[in-house]
Scaffold this motif. Sequence first.
Motif, PDB file in Angstrom:
ATOM      1  N   PHE A  53       0.822  -1.208   0.000  1.00  0.00           N
ATOM      2  CA  PHE A  53       0.000   0.000   0.000  1.00  0.00           C
ATOM      3  C   PHE A  53       0.860   1.263   0.000  1.00  0.00           C
ATOM      4  O   PHE A  53       0.519   2.249  -0.652  1.00  0.00           O
ATOM      5  N   PHE A  90      -5.278   1.298   5.510  1.00  0.00           N
ATOM      6  CA  PHE A  90      -5.288   0.163   4.584  1.00  0.00           C
ATOM      7  C   PHE A  90      -4.644  -1.072   5.232  1.00  0.00           C
ATOM      8  O   PHE A  90      -5.186  -2.184   5.163  1.00  0.00           O
ATOM      9  N   GLU A  91      -3.484  -0.886   5.841  1.00  0.00           N
ATOM     10  CA  GLU A  91      -2.742  -2.001   6.423  1.00  0.00           C
ATOM     11  C   GLU A  91      -3.512  -2.648   7.565  1.00  0.00           C
ATOM     12  O   GLU A  91      -3.504  -3.866   7.729  1.00  0.00           O
ATOM     13  N   GLN A 104      -6.792  -2.854   8.004  1.00  0.00           N
ATOM     14  CA  GLN A 104      -7.943  -3.643   7.553  1.00  0.00           C
ATOM     15  C   GLN A 104      -7.544  -4.886   6.790  1.00  0.00           C
ATOM     16  O   GLN A 104      -8.226  -5.914   6.885  1.00  0.00           O
ATOM     17  N   ARG A 105      -6.444  -4.832   6.053  1.00  0.00           N
ATOM     18  CA  ARG A 105      -6.094  -5.995   5.229  1.00  0.00           C
ATOM     19  C   ARG A 105      -5.747  -7.205   6.089  1.00  0.00           C
ATOM     20  O   ARG A 105      -5.790  -8.346   5.629  1.00  0.00           O
ATOM     21  N   TRP A 149      -3.467  -7.721  -1.648  1.00  0.00           N
ATOM     22  CA  TRP A 149      -4.526  -6.946  -0.996  1.00  0.00           C
ATOM     23  C   TRP A 149      -4.640  -5.512  -1.495  1.00  0.00           C
ATOM     24  O   TRP A 149      -5.612  -4.836  -1.222  1.00  0.00           O
ATOM     25  N   CYS A 150      -3.652  -5.047  -2.233  1.00  0.00           N
ATOM     26  CA  CYS A 150      -3.674  -3.664  -2.729  1.00  0.00           C
ATOM     27  C   CYS A 150      -4.186  -3.630  -4.166  1.00  0.00           C
ATOM     28  O   CYS A 150      -3.533  -4.137  -5.083  1.00  0.00           O
ATOM     29  N   THR A 199     -15.652  -1.142   0.984  1.00  0.00           N
ATOM     30  CA  THR A 199     -14.230  -1.253   1.300  1.00  0.00           C
ATOM     31  C   THR A 199     -13.595   0.136   1.302  1.00  0.00           C
ATOM     32  O   THR A 199     -14.211   1.120   0.875  1.00  0.00           O
ATOM     33  N   GLN A 200     -12.365   0.216   1.776  1.00  0.00           N
ATOM     34  CA  GLN A 200     -11.635   1.482   1.815  1.00  0.00           C
ATOM     35  C   GLN A 200     -11.081   1.808   0.432  1.00  0.00           C
ATOM     36  O   GLN A 200     -10.645   0.913  -0.304  1.00  0.00           O
ATOM     37  N   TYR A 225      -7.587   0.830  -3.675  1.00  0.00           N
ATOM     38  CA  TYR A 225      -8.623   0.264  -2.808  1.00  0.00           C
ATOM     39  C   TYR A 225      -8.120  -0.980  -2.098  1.00  0.00           C
ATOM     40  O   TYR A 225      -7.157  -1.630  -2.529  1.00  0.00           O
ATOM     41  N   ASN A 226      -8.760  -1.299  -1.014  1.00  0.00           N
ATOM     42  CA  ASN A 226      -8.395  -2.462  -0.214  1.00  0.00           C
ATOM     43  C   ASN A 226      -9.188  -3.665  -0.703  1.00  0.00           C
ATOM     44  O   ASN A 226     -10.425  -3.632  -0.712  1.00  0.00           O
TER      45      ASN A 226
END
Length: 324
Positions: A11, A48-49, A51-52, A61-62, A98-99, A117-118
Amino acid sequence: MIGGITKGSCFSGCVEYVLALKEENKEARLLYSEGLLTDTPKDIVDGFECQRHLNSRVQHWCGHISLSYSPEDSARLSDEAMVKLALEYMEKMGITNTQFIIARHLDKEHPHCHIVYNRVDNNGKCVSDSYEYYRSNAICKELKKKYGLTFGENKDKVKVDRLKGRSKTRQEIYLAIQAAKRTAKDWTSFQRELAQKGISVRKKFRRGTTEVEGLSYIKNGQKFKASQVDRDGKCSYKVICNALDRNKNSQAQPSASAPRPMQQQPKQTPSTAAKIIEAGADIAESLGNAVGGLFQVGPAYDQDEEAFIREMNRRKKRKRGRSL
């Protein structure tokens, strides 16, 4: 409107690029964000980190998408209009709950934005990437028609120097194929022209037969199916065969000043052996480039295809023996 999709597992690097944090000659503007506490780069990455980690099974995931538009639509594409199009595109792609952030780049003549986005959504589920390239192309066409956006230039006019990585290689292969289709009169000369540009061709045979059902092209270690090079079929086996036949027939036709033959010879149907040889023929890489142009490139011996043809003949003999 064209959508470019990539996935990764960093991310921080993606956000850094999208927000142009370390490139002095680029200017970016954050237009929209959702699911994140603040709009600072550090908080965006940390959000982001965090939630993943809800789903450890997701490896990439990115998610990153670039949406590019024709320069002719620049006057219509305000920041608000670009956000509206991006949100509608994401909803149709199923990138919801999602983010994400949307940022606009201002360093090119054509308007474009980037979406990060995540792929792990707010419930810990993975955002599907099934058939995403095909779905993205269909959605872009749908939105262009809906909002009257300009359809991009013909693929033959795309500027290769603007592309990078796999997209650049694919466009180089496409242009080389179109050039070879205009001049080559048979598969040997067609493959020779591609080999001179570092491109090799592989034929895919229908199981248990010598019938060619598809092509793939290889350059710089990257392999593309014919449908991946051009989804309209311009690089398919059937289309290329038709082009080669037209070129061959145009050369065979007498010119207006040349005397007409007394009698046209009947067209001979190629034998089964000739068809097998044609289907199994392949071309070597350009020996002229590898050895300083001392040799000419000609038909090559392909061990795999020769073994395939021998196996077909062996099966035919076995069946013939059983029927006695």
